[in-house]
Design an enzyme around this catalytic site. Structure first.
Site, PDB file in Angstrom:
ATOM      1  N   HIS A  80      -1.820   2.934  -1.060  1.00 36.14           N
ATOM      2  CA  HIS A  80      -2.120   1.772  -1.902  1.00 36.14           C
ATOM      3  C   HIS A  80      -0.877   0.930  -2.141  1.00 36.14           C
ATOM      4  O   HIS A  80       0.233   1.434  -2.294  1.00 36.14           O
ATOM      5  CB  HIS A  80      -2.822   2.180  -3.194  1.00 36.14           C
ATOM      6  CG  HIS A  80      -1.995   2.860  -4.236  1.00 36.14           C
ATOM      7  ND1 HIS A  80      -1.268   2.173  -5.181  1.00 36.14           N
ATOM      8  CD2 HIS A  80      -1.818   4.178  -4.522  1.00 36.14           C
ATOM      9  CE1 HIS A  80      -0.673   3.032  -6.001  1.00 36.14           C
ATOM     10  NE2 HIS A  80      -0.986   4.259  -5.625  1.00 36.14           N
ATOM     11  N   ASP A  92       5.282   5.147  -6.845  1.00 38.02           N
ATOM     12  CA  ASP A  92       3.821   5.032  -6.890  1.00 38.02           C
ATOM     13  C   ASP A  92       3.384   3.578  -6.812  1.00 38.02           C
ATOM     14  O   ASP A  92       3.177   2.940  -7.822  1.00 38.02           O
ATOM     15  CB  ASP A  92       3.305   5.665  -8.188  1.00 38.02           C
ATOM     16  CG  ASP A  92       1.804   5.692  -8.287  1.00 38.02           C
ATOM     17  OD1 ASP A  92       1.132   5.489  -7.257  1.00 38.02           O
ATOM     18  OD2 ASP A  92       1.288   5.919  -9.396  1.00 38.02           O
ATOM     19  N   GLU A 124      -5.870  -0.198  -6.119  1.00 38.89           N
ATOM     20  CA  GLU A 124      -6.156   1.245  -6.223  1.00 38.89           C
ATOM     21  C   GLU A 124      -6.065   1.719  -7.658  1.00 38.89           C
ATOM     22  O   GLU A 124      -6.860   2.559  -8.102  1.00 38.89           O
ATOM     23  CB  GLU A 124      -5.177   2.025  -5.336  1.00 38.89           C
ATOM     24  CG  GLU A 124      -5.481   3.509  -5.212  1.00 38.89           C
ATOM     25  CD  GLU A 124      -4.663   4.355  -6.180  1.00 38.89           C
ATOM     26  OE1 GLU A 124      -4.745   5.590  -6.094  1.00 38.89           O
ATOM     27  OE2 GLU A 124      -3.934   3.768  -7.015  1.00 38.89           O
TER      28      GLU A 124
END
Length: 331
Positions: A80, A92, A124
């Site tokens: 993502h 992340d 996401e």
């Protein structure tokens, strides 16, 4: 209210929940301690004032395909591209996005037997919007052409574990196995880490990332995950080093998931400990990222040549999965 099942800020503080679909009543979120306080006060009446915005926003998936390879046998990899509003998200999911980008760049002239498809998913963090839209809008005949899906979401956590998605549910924890073929994908990763003499941990198919829509349609899946808000144990330290009692990513979903974590609010003492044990670039463990990047390339190259280890897919019946409301909160 947040669920409070760990001491980490992600399970204690306010969170960015996602309803998924519009509902006819107001919904707000509160922290776990505040929820406990409310629930423990008899006869309590609470008045809440909130300023909200409800609007439609646009997001995009980015898809790239190889020039060569069998178009009826596609090896797909995804990561993502977005982060949470709180921070830039270099782990992340900058790490996963970078990992498949470099693999795609290196494979651009590879005349593979099977077609390679790479996806960078949008939204996401808002309940897998990009990948769900993509899979749900593929006709069944196009879904059937995807031999497997590889997912890479957080592969450079600073206090890392080498997590491999548990395709055969050998760990017998949480969700069950992935669709037929997932065990064979897991074995490719396990063999890679064994050759590097690196221990691995079983990562559960919790539904927290973009593999969810794929396994729900019966497409075998696998991938890597270096950990988020869960705290590292002494047993973990024996395998991978690091700091016990601290999260695998202490800046998970925080502003300090950046190139300057201490400046952006990270625990300076903890990051000083981590820097003594590991080489970090910002919030990224360079050894974990480098090793996992090699694992990404190995798996893509392996299945680019041959997918015969995967059993024939005879059905696209949905495989039920229940998300635990962790990484990408759906509450």
């Amino acid at each position: 209210m947040n669920q409070g099942n760990t001491t980490g800020a992600d399970r204690q503080d306010l969170y960015f929940g996602t309803l998924g679909d519009p509902v006819g009543i107001p919904v707000i979120g509160i922290s776990y301690p505040q929820g406990v306080a409310f629930a423990g006060t008899a006869g309590l009446t609470v008045t809440v004032s909130a300023t909200t915005v409800a609007e439609v926003r646009q997001t995009e998936n980015v898809i790239a395909e190889s020039k060569w390879g069998n178009p009826n046998n596609i090896v797909m990899s995804g990561a993502h591209l977005d982060s949470v509003p709180a921070g830039p998200g270099i782990n992340d999911n900058g790490t996963g996005s970078a990992g498949i980008l470099e693999t795609a760049l290196q494979a651009r002239n590879l005349k593979s037997k099977n077609k390679l498809r790479f996806a960078w998913w949008g939204a996401e963090e808002a309940s897998l919007v990009g990948s769900t839209f993509y899979v749900n809008n593929l006709p069944a005949a196009e879904q059937a052409k995807i031999a497997l899906y590889l997912n890479f979401d957080m592969i450079g956590s600073p206090n890392y574990t080498f997590g491999v998605y548990d395709g055969d549910d050998s760990d017998a924890t949480g969700a069950g196995p992935g669709p037929a073929g997932s065990a064979q994908i897991e074995a490719v990763f396990q063999n890679f880490f064994a050759a590097r003499k690196q221990a691995t941990a079983a990562a559960d198919f919790t539904g927290r990332s973009d593999y969810g829509p794929f396994i729900a349609t019966g497409i075998p899946a696998g991938g890597l995950f270096t950990g988020a808000e869960v705290e590292k144990t002494e047993a973990d330290v024996a395998k991978w080093g690091g700091v016990a009692g601290a999260a695998y990513d202490p800046c998970y979903h925080e502003a300090c998931d950046s190139f300057t974590p201490e400046r952006d609010g990270a625990d300076a003492a903890l990051y000083a400990q981590l820097r003594k044990k590991y080489k970090l670039v910002g919030n990224i463990n360079t050894f974990a990222l480098d090793t996992n990047a090699d694992a990404v390339a190995t798996a893509v190259a392996t299945f680019a040549r041959d997918t015969s280890s995967l059993p024939p897919r005879t059905t696209t019946a949905a495989v039920a999965r229940t998300a635990d409301g962790g990484d990408h909160l759906t509450r």
